[in-house]
Design an enzyme around this catalytic site. Sequence first.
Site, PDB file in Angstrom:
ATOM      1  N   GLU A 161      46.264  44.779  33.981  1.00  0.00           N
ATOM      2  CA  GLU A 161      45.883  46.205  33.980  1.00  0.00           C
ATOM      3  C   GLU A 161      47.005  47.160  33.574  1.00  0.00           C
ATOM      4  O   GLU A 161      47.262  48.153  34.258  1.00  0.00           O
ATOM      5  CB  GLU A 161      45.341  46.594  35.371  1.00  0.00           C
ATOM      6  CG  GLU A 161      44.166  45.733  35.800  1.00  0.00           C
ATOM      7  CD  GLU A 161      43.623  46.094  37.193  1.00  0.00           C
ATOM      8  OE1 GLU A 161      44.248  46.907  37.896  1.00  0.00           O
ATOM      9  OE2 GLU A 161      42.566  45.565  37.565  1.00  0.00           O
ATOM     10  N   GLU A 268      37.220  37.436  36.117  1.00  0.00           N
ATOM     11  CA  GLU A 268      36.900  37.983  37.445  1.00  0.00           C
ATOM     12  C   GLU A 268      35.428  38.401  37.508  1.00  0.00           C
ATOM     13  O   GLU A 268      35.086  39.463  38.036  1.00  0.00           O
ATOM     14  CB  GLU A 268      37.810  39.192  37.756  1.00  0.00           C
ATOM     15  CG  GLU A 268      39.290  38.887  37.593  1.00  0.00           C
ATOM     16  CD  GLU A 268      40.221  39.984  38.091  1.00  0.00           C
ATOM     17  OE1 GLU A 268      39.752  40.926  38.762  1.00  0.00           O
ATOM     18  OE2 GLU A 268      41.424  39.894  37.809  1.00  0.00           O
TER      19      GLU A 268
HETATM   20  C1  XIL Z   1      41.290  42.548  44.684  1.00  0.00           C
HETATM   21  C2  XIL Z   1      41.024  41.608  45.857  1.00  0.00           C
HETATM   22  O1  XIL Z   1      39.797  40.969  45.660  1.00  0.00           O
HETATM   23  C3  XIL Z   1      41.039  42.375  47.145  1.00  0.00           C
HETATM   24  O2  XIL Z   1      40.934  41.485  48.255  1.00  0.00           O
HETATM   25  C4  XIL Z   1      42.326  43.184  47.256  1.00  0.00           C
HETATM   26  O3  XIL Z   1      42.272  43.978  48.407  1.00  0.00           O
HETATM   27  C5  XIL Z   1      42.522  44.057  46.039  1.00  0.00           C
HETATM   28  O4  XIL Z   1      42.476  43.260  44.875  1.00  0.00           O
HETATM   29  N1  XIL Z   1      41.220  43.337  39.666  1.00  0.00           N
HETATM   30  C6  XIL Z   1      42.128  42.334  39.922  1.00  0.00           C
HETATM   31  C7  XIL Z   1      42.111  41.657  41.230  1.00  0.00           C
HETATM   32  O5  XIL Z   1      42.884  41.934  39.019  1.00  0.00           O
HETATM   33  O6  XIL Z   1      43.386  41.219  41.613  1.00  0.00           O
HETATM   34  C8  XIL Z   1      41.521  42.535  42.309  1.00  0.00           C
HETATM   35  O7  XIL Z   1      41.422  41.795  43.508  1.00  0.00           O
HETATM   36  C9  XIL Z   1      40.168  43.061  41.868  1.00  0.00           C
HETATM   37  C10 XIL Z   1      40.305  43.898  40.616  1.00  0.00           C
END
Ligand code: XIL
Length: 356
Positions: A161, A268
């Site tokens: 990101e 994801e």
């Molecule tokens: C999220 C997790 O799922 C949560 O448990 C945590 O509190 C915050 O991060 N994009 C990403 C992930 O790259 O690392 C994130 O994961 C969700 C959005």
Amino acid sequence: MTTAIQLLIGLIMLTACTKSNLTDNENTLEPVVLDTSLRNLSPFPFGAAVNVGLLKNNNNYRQLVVREFNSLTPENAMKTRFIHPQQDTYAWADADYLVDFADEHNMRVHGHTLVWYKNLPDWIINFQGDSIAWEQLFRSHIQTVVSRYKGRIGSWDVVNEALNNEGTGMRPSLWLTKLGPDYIARAFQYAHDADPDALLFYNDYGNEYGPTKRNAIINLVKGLKDAGVPIHGVGMQMHTRVNREDQFHASAITNTATETGLLIHIAELDIAVNPDNNPDLVFTETLAAQQAQKYGHIVETFTGINTNQRFGITTWNVTDGDSWIPGTYNRPDWPLPFDASYQRKPAYDSIIAVFE
Ligand code: XIL
């Protein structure tokens, strides 16, 4: 004609035998466990982001993970705040557990994430030092983590990101402020120096929002590649929603694959059904069917890209019961292919249907 009929009869008999499985040693009927699972049917690795606490302590969760997936991403265990809580302290226990677990069950691990603007420990946020000290901190974090799992973790989200939400520029971050915009390229080089065999990914979200964010990601990645930076793949997070039209998912997947030529990881995946935050929403059959159609379309589109660019698909979390969405957005939602009782949903069937 006769051959065709014989073939057909043979096929029917074969199917009948496999399905009912009359064992010939004893004249008993034994149920067959047909091995339909994502990991067995998918032509590319199919994974999930996992919570190490649940993997350790929840049998249903663990069994489902073992049955369905052959690729694991740590949901949080390798984020800087967790794995590197103090300047001179690394907390390896959860990450080690995950890597051992994956080995034991013939799964690969995809590391997530070396560099991110979020989830930083206080010691980094409050760090005082000149640009040399910041660079040293940055390099040392990346190389210590990558080196520990050299030969055991084959791929990493190196930078996560780095672009802003809209894709109109870089995201403000501590790394950008302290290290300048080339921190991205240097992160990849440092990771590569620590493990030259590891596949290195740039990971971001919003490829499916439209051309602005999608092209910003593609251009960033192409720029790195053209400059000779060791980058091998693009992770598209794909936290999407049931009411996004198919064409947005299709162009995210196919354009990114065609234009970068790199490995593609749907990294994801989850499909929210309550994007408007309705506190009273109920998960109806209609919603389940709409969600199933979206999952099917995304998986089918991914299956259709160049075979050698298919790094895999990873869902973010395992079931609706452990999804990050309800807690993060404070709403009921059901974004995953398994329900909170560990049962397969229509979304699951529609993914499997792509593979059959
Ligand atoms: C999220 C997790 O799922 C949560 O448990 C945590 O509190 C915050 O991060 N994009 C990403 C992930 O790259 O690392 C994130 O994961 C969700 C959005």
